[in-house]
Design a protein around this motif. Structure first.
Motif, mmCIF file in Angstrom:
data_model
loop_
_atom_site.group_PDB
_atom_site.id
_atom_site.type_symbol
_atom_site.label_atom_id
_atom_site.label_comp_id
_atom_site.label_asym_id
_atom_site.label_seq_id
_atom_site.Cartn_x
_atom_site.Cartn_y
_atom_site.Cartn_z
ATOM 1 N N LYS A 138 14.704 -16.092 -18.627
ATOM 2 C CA LYS A 138 14.572 -17.388 -19.301
ATOM 3 C C LYS A 138 15.406 -18.492 -18.657
ATOM 4 O O LYS A 138 15.021 -19.661 -18.669
ATOM 5 C CB LYS A 138 14.982 -17.266 -20.776
ATOM 6 N N MET A 139 16.567 -18.127 -18.115
ATOM 7 C CA MET A 139 17.504 -19.140 -17.636
ATOM 8 C C MET A 139 17.572 -19.247 -16.123
ATOM 9 O O MET A 139 18.284 -20.098 -15.586
ATOM 10 C CB MET A 139 18.897 -18.860 -18.219
ATOM 11 N N GLY A 140 16.848 -18.384 -15.429
ATOM 12 C CA GLY A 140 16.754 -18.496 -13.973
ATOM 13 C C GLY A 140 17.976 -18.041 -13.205
ATOM 14 O O GLY A 140 18.121 -18.348 -12.022
ATOM 15 N N HIS A 141 18.861 -17.269 -13.838
ATOM 16 C CA HIS A 141 20.047 -16.780 -13.143
ATOM 17 C C HIS A 141 19.726 -15.484 -12.403
ATOM 18 O O HIS A 141 18.717 -14.830 -12.662
ATOM 19 C CB HIS A 141 21.192 -16.548 -14.128
ATOM 20 N N ASP A 142 20.641 -15.126 -11.516
ATOM 21 C CA ASP A 142 20.465 -13.896 -10.753
ATOM 22 C C ASP A 142 21.657 -12.983 -11.011
ATOM 23 O O ASP A 142 22.763 -13.440 -11.326
ATOM 24 C CB ASP A 142 20.367 -14.204 -9.257
ATOM 25 N N ALA A 143 21.415 -11.691 -10.916
ATOM 26 C CA ALA A 143 22.467 -10.690 -11.055
ATOM 27 C C ALA A 143 22.054 -9.482 -10.237
ATOM 28 O O ALA A 143 20.871 -9.292 -9.931
ATOM 29 C CB ALA A 143 22.673 -10.306 -12.521
#
Length: 520
Positions: free
Chosen positions: A253-258
């Motif tokens: 949903k927030m477009g972050h990466d991990a």
């Protein structure tokens, strides 16, 4: 790239009813590493023998990515850091990472640990500096940070400065009481990020106000890069921020990466694995990973989802390892039934009389108290029988159940007799058990296992009784739901009757028939 810090094995075990053996903790560690978690907090060295054993044995695991962290407090007031026993235990744990917490709120400094504001700052700085000098990566958890910041922002910031200047790799802001709302978290996190632009910030939230996930996401929007939480939201009181909800929101949903992003489809599997080891029933309504997360009951919803999946599904279920399901009930329309039939392996013509007749029968049965939402086995048999696709594996002739309390030794014994006809042969069996339902289940198995030996690996896993009309007292209509499994599959069956034993017999009989159906 965001860092996911899991504290299931430490903070999670402080939750009521959550307990892991050393072996459990090691297995969860391996699963978290396989999933791609960055940090795994293994426990508090010295707090109990189990955690000490874990830190000794975890060294033998061949982890691919995750770093193990030992958790503890700053040095005690008035004790030199190199002489503090707790600090030494943290070093003895042999982990590459040490997470220590210190006091941020002056209330705790003066009233809980009973020291001065200046000594508290020295305790933080000395502890971090000493651990860093011993080659450890230090994560500093600022306990009660948000309460402390709203009470005295200057002092709260000075505690973070003490940790940062001493070499802490992360400054983690803890909503220890779980009482702060999104706006509070946003303002405080933004202020910390502005004050410490060169030191990464993290968030550690509890769910006492029901917003543990929301405040964690809000902190990330304000620049936090380490997110601490637990699998399935385990934790003290009402639990910690739930990583099984936080992680998919961050990535999808927030477009972050991990680092765990490529393994997101294994999220539900990880959630269920942890519940299994904790001996807890999974939360079917859990976002993303719950059995009901992508389940549709209303006919309009089911029909729309079939045509355009995203019309009633916020993400594709397979992204988190889940699936869409359709429930059939008295609210169901033809579309719901068609989708459910397909899910159960039966092709049903939308325009057929059979489809109309099944819908009418399902609605009539549910009016009488049957419920098929958790009874896929009974529904599958109903559909097969109505369509002429199923022939029962045995004919029922009768049963009898006797319950006896023996005064001589105060024992309780139930005896069940079952009469069946299998392949033209009459079979009569008797079995005993403590309870009448167990005796009935046992007698039925004895009757059919010679002809159908595959029944031996089937187990009755759960049994629920619901009184449908309480005003009738002991004569009330009763619904029985049974969950059965064979180590590979789990299915539910249902029975309804004015007699609890008869309702149980219906559900038990269906559970056995469904098992044999799957084998045929």
């Amino acid at each position: 790239m965001l860092k996911i810090y899991d504290t299931t094995l430490r903070d999670g075990t402080q939750g009521e009813g959550v307990s892991f053996s050393v072996t459990d903790k090691l297995r969860i560690t391996e699963k978290l590493d396989e999933f791609g978690v960055d940090y795994i907090e293994g426990g508090w060295p010295g707090s109990n023998p189990r955690d000490m054993a874990y830190f000794q044995q975890v060294r033998d695991l061949k982890l691919e990515h995750a770093k193990i962290a030992a958790f503890g407090s700053t040095r005690r007031a008035g004790v030199p850091v190199e002489q503090d026993g707790q600090i030494q235990l943290l070093l003895d744990a042999g982990t590459p990472v040490v997470t220590i917490f210190g006091k941020t709120w002056l209330l705790h400094v003066t009233e809980v640990i009973r020291t001065t504001a200046e000594e508290n700052l020295a305790m933080i700085a000395d502890s971090v500096r000493w651990l860093v000098s011993q080659g450890r990566e230090v994560v500093y958890d600022a306990e009660h940070f948000f309460d402390g910041w709203f009470d005295n922002p200057d002092y709260a910031m000075s505690t973070l400065a003490a940790a940062a200047e001493a070499g802490a790799s992360y400054l983690v802001l803890c909503d220890t009481n779980g009482g702060r709302l999104v706006g509070d978290i946003e303002r405080a996190t933004a202020a910390v990020r502005a004050r410490f632009p060169d030191t990464p910030v993290g968030i550690h939230a509890h769910n006492d106000s029901g917003v543990g996930v929301a405040v964690s996401l809000a902190a990330v929007e304000q620049g936090a890069v380490m997110i601490q939480g637990t699998l399935n939201g385990y934790g003290e009181r009402v639990g910690n921020a739930n990583l099984t909800t936080i992680v998919p929101n961050l990535l999808l949903k927030m477009g972050h990466d991990a680092f765990c992003a490529p393994n997101l489809a294994r999220l539900r599997e990880l959630s269920l694995f942890c519940d299994e080891l904790a001996n807890l029933r999974p939360d079917h309504k859990a976002p993303f990973v719950g059995r009901s997360a992508f389940t549709h009951k209303g006919g309009t919803h089911a029909d729309a989802t079939k045509k355009v999946a995203q019309s009633y599904q916020h993400v594709e279920p397979t992204l988190v390892g889940n699936v869409s399901r359709v429930l059939v009930s008295d609210q169901a329309g033809r579309s719901s039934l068609l989708l459910k039939a397909k899910e159960l392996g039966i092709e049903l013509d939308r325009t057929s009389d059979a489809a109309r007749q099944v819908i009418e029968e399902v609605k009539e049965l549910e009016h009488r108290g049957f419920e098929f939402e958790a009874a896929d086995g009974s529904l599958r048999l109903l559909l097969s029988r109505k369509l002429g696709q199923h022939q029962d594996h045995f004919e029922f002739e009768g049963y009898r159940v006797i319950v006896e309390r023996r005064a001589a030794d105060n024992s309780l014994v139930s005896e069940a007799t079952v009469k069946l006809r299998i392949g033209g042969e009459s079979v009569h069996t008797v079995a005993e058990c403590t309870g009448p339902i167990g005796a009935l289940d046992k007698a039925l198995r004895l009757a059919i296992e010679r002809m159908y030996p595959e029944i031996r690996d089937m187990q009755l896993r759960d049994y629920k009784v619901r009184i449908l009309a309480g005003g009738d007292g002991a004569n009330a209509r009763t619904r029985v739901l049974i969950e059965s499994g064979d180590g590979r599959e789990i299915w539910g069956t249902v029975g309804v009757s004015d007699n609890i034993v008869d309702a149980s017999w219906q559900a038990i009989r269906d559970s056995v028939e469904f098992k044999l159906l799957r084998k045929s």
